[in-house]
Design a protein around this motif. Structure first.
Motif, mmCIF file in Angstrom:
data_model
loop_
_atom_site.group_PDB
_atom_site.id
_atom_site.type_symbol
_atom_site.label_atom_id
_atom_site.label_comp_id
_atom_site.label_asym_id
_atom_site.label_seq_id
_atom_site.Cartn_x
_atom_site.Cartn_y
_atom_site.Cartn_z
ATOM 1 N N ARG A 71 0.046 -4.375 -10.162
ATOM 2 C CA ARG A 71 -0.355 -5.446 -9.240
ATOM 3 C C ARG A 71 0.126 -5.159 -7.832
ATOM 4 N NH1 ARG A 71 0.510 -11.762 -9.009
ATOM 5 N NH2 ARG A 71 -1.231 -12.099 -7.624
ATOM 6 N N LEU A 72 1.292 -4.546 -7.709
ATOM 7 C CA LEU A 72 1.819 -4.167 -6.397
ATOM 8 C C LEU A 72 1.572 -2.679 -6.198
ATOM 9 C CD1 LEU A 72 3.397 -4.620 -3.784
ATOM 10 C CD2 LEU A 72 5.493 -4.288 -5.096
ATOM 11 N N GLN A 73 0.745 -2.367 -5.225
ATOM 12 C CA GLN A 73 0.443 -0.986 -4.874
ATOM 13 C C GLN A 73 1.335 -0.597 -3.690
ATOM 14 O OE1 GLN A 73 -1.872 1.175 -6.431
ATOM 15 N NE2 GLN A 73 -1.721 -0.435 -7.977
ATOM 16 N N LYS A 74 2.325 0.238 -3.952
ATOM 17 C CA LYS A 74 3.302 0.584 -2.923
ATOM 18 C C LYS A 74 2.729 1.526 -1.866
ATOM 19 C CE LYS A 74 7.181 -0.308 -5.922
ATOM 20 N NZ LYS A 74 8.368 0.193 -6.589
ATOM 21 N N ASP A 75 1.787 2.363 -2.248
ATOM 22 C CA ASP A 75 1.137 3.263 -1.301
ATOM 23 C C ASP A 75 -0.154 2.600 -0.843
ATOM 24 O OD1 ASP A 75 -0.729 5.285 -0.308
ATOM 25 O OD2 ASP A 75 0.709 6.774 -1.049
ATOM 26 N N ARG A 76 -0.178 2.143 0.381
ATOM 27 C CA ARG A 76 -1.309 1.368 0.898
ATOM 28 C C ARG A 76 -2.631 2.134 0.802
ATOM 29 N NH1 ARG A 76 -1.547 -3.218 3.319
ATOM 30 N NH2 ARG A 76 -3.437 -3.799 4.412
ATOM 31 N N ALA A 77 -2.641 3.401 1.191
ATOM 32 C CA ALA A 77 -3.884 4.177 1.165
ATOM 33 C C ALA A 77 -4.415 4.317 -0.262
ATOM 34 C CB ALA A 77 -3.666 5.548 1.795
ATOM 35 N N LYS A 78 -3.529 4.607 -1.206
ATOM 36 C CA LYS A 78 -3.954 4.729 -2.599
ATOM 37 C C LYS A 78 -4.402 3.380 -3.147
ATOM 38 C CE LYS A 78 -1.165 8.751 -3.739
ATOM 39 N NZ LYS A 78 -0.017 9.266 -4.522
ATOM 40 N N GLY A 79 -3.699 2.322 -2.777
ATOM 41 C CA GLY A 79 -4.072 0.983 -3.213
ATOM 42 C C GLY A 79 -5.440 0.574 -2.694
ATOM 43 N N ILE A 117 -9.066 -8.291 -8.902
ATOM 44 C CA ILE A 117 -8.933 -7.262 -7.866
ATOM 45 C C ILE A 117 -8.325 -7.864 -6.604
ATOM 46 C CG2 ILE A 117 -10.207 -5.684 -6.345
ATOM 47 C CD1 ILE A 117 -12.210 -5.355 -8.737
ATOM 48 N N GLU A 118 -8.742 -9.056 -6.269
ATOM 49 C CA GLU A 118 -8.180 -9.725 -5.087
ATOM 50 C C GLU A 118 -6.674 -9.956 -5.234
ATOM 51 O OE1 GLU A 118 -9.513 -10.792 -2.083
ATOM 52 O OE2 GLU A 118 -11.290 -9.639 -2.612
ATOM 53 N N GLY A 119 -6.186 -10.031 -6.465
ATOM 54 C CA GLY A 119 -4.764 -10.255 -6.708
ATOM 55 C C GLY A 119 -3.906 -9.007 -6.577
ATOM 56 N N ILE A 120 -4.532 -7.848 -6.408
ATOM 57 C CA ILE A 120 -3.760 -6.618 -6.231
ATOM 58 C C ILE A 120 -3.161 -6.624 -4.833
ATOM 59 C CG2 ILE A 120 -3.893 -4.100 -6.094
ATOM 60 C CD1 ILE A 120 -6.183 -4.263 -8.177
ATOM 61 N N ARG A 121 -1.872 -6.389 -4.774
ATOM 62 C CA ARG A 121 -1.181 -6.416 -3.477
ATOM 63 C C ARG A 121 -1.016 -5.004 -2.936
ATOM 64 N NH1 ARG A 121 0.668 -11.260 -2.245
ATOM 65 N NH2 ARG A 121 0.868 -12.797 -3.890
ATOM 66 N N LEU A 122 -1.279 -4.886 -1.641
ATOM 67 C CA LEU A 122 -1.120 -3.611 -0.943
ATOM 68 C C LEU A 122 0.071 -3.739 -0.010
ATOM 69 C CD1 LEU A 122 -4.862 -3.058 0.006
ATOM 70 C CD2 LEU A 122 -3.669 -2.213 -2.006
ATOM 71 N N GLN A 123 1.201 -3.166 -0.375
ATOM 72 C CA GLN A 123 2.431 -3.251 0.404
ATOM 73 C C GLN A 123 2.738 -4.698 0.800
ATOM 74 O OE1 GLN A 123 1.843 -0.531 3.672
ATOM 75 N NE2 GLN A 123 2.640 1.159 2.483
ATOM 76 N N GLY A 124 2.574 -5.619 -0.145
ATOM 77 C CA GLY A 124 2.916 -7.012 0.094
ATOM 78 C C GLY A 124 1.787 -7.887 0.563
ATOM 79 N N ALA A 125 0.648 -7.329 0.969
ATOM 80 C CA ALA A 125 -0.518 -8.118 1.383
ATOM 81 C C ALA A 125 -1.515 -8.165 0.252
ATOM 82 C CB ALA A 125 -1.157 -7.493 2.625
ATOM 83 N N LEU A 126 -2.283 -9.225 0.176
ATOM 84 C CA LEU A 126 -3.316 -9.291 -0.857
ATOM 85 C C LEU A 126 -4.352 -8.230 -0.587
ATOM 86 C CD1 LEU A 126 -3.831 -13.115 -1.392
ATOM 87 C CD2 LEU A 126 -2.786 -11.486 -2.936
#
Length: 131
Positions: A71-79, A117-126
């Motif tokens: 749910r939390l994608q730490k790498d923004r580009a990959k997320g 999908i909308e619930g996946i977080r990219l470095q803390g942002a939805l």
């Protein structure tokens, strides 16, 4: 075996009695019907099985394929790449399902997947809010 394999190899398939009491043969349409029959359960938890769906035209031995995604994608580009692919898969990618002998997702299931999908977080942002 999966439907695509059975059909491509012309394996004999049985009509199976479903929860509604109807004998149904496996097909892309009857698998999609099984998925549509799970929508109410999916509203509580998207991780459902669709075996013996209550839909009257559903093939009773069917299942979803799932992706396990953090749910939390730490790498923004990959997320962003991941959420972009998932969005493509449930929308534009659906046109490839039936020709490949896979069941397209019913619209109500697509909507539930959009929410996931909308619930996946990219470095803390939805994920969906900053694309």
């Amino acid at each position: 075996v999966e439907l695509a394999y059975a059909m491509q190899n012309r394996l004999p398939c049985a009509r199976i009695r479903n929860a509604a009491g109807n004998f149904v043969e496996p097909s892309v349409a009857t698998t999609t019907a099984a998925a549509a029959g799970a929508v109410e359960k999916m509203k509580q938890d998207i991780r459902v099985d669709i075996v013996n769906s209550p839909a009257p035209d559903a093939y009773p031995i069917a299942g979803f394929t799932y992706l396990l995604v953090y749910r939390l994608q730490k790498d923004r580009a990959k997320g962003e790449a991941l959420t972009g692919f998932l969005t493509w898969a449930i929308h534009d990618g659906q046109r490839y399902a039936e020709p490949l002998l896979y069941a397209p997702l019913p619209p109500a299931v697509v909507e539930l997947n959009e929410v996931a999908i909308e619930g996946i977080r990219l470095q803390g942002a939805l994920g969906g809010s900053e694309r």
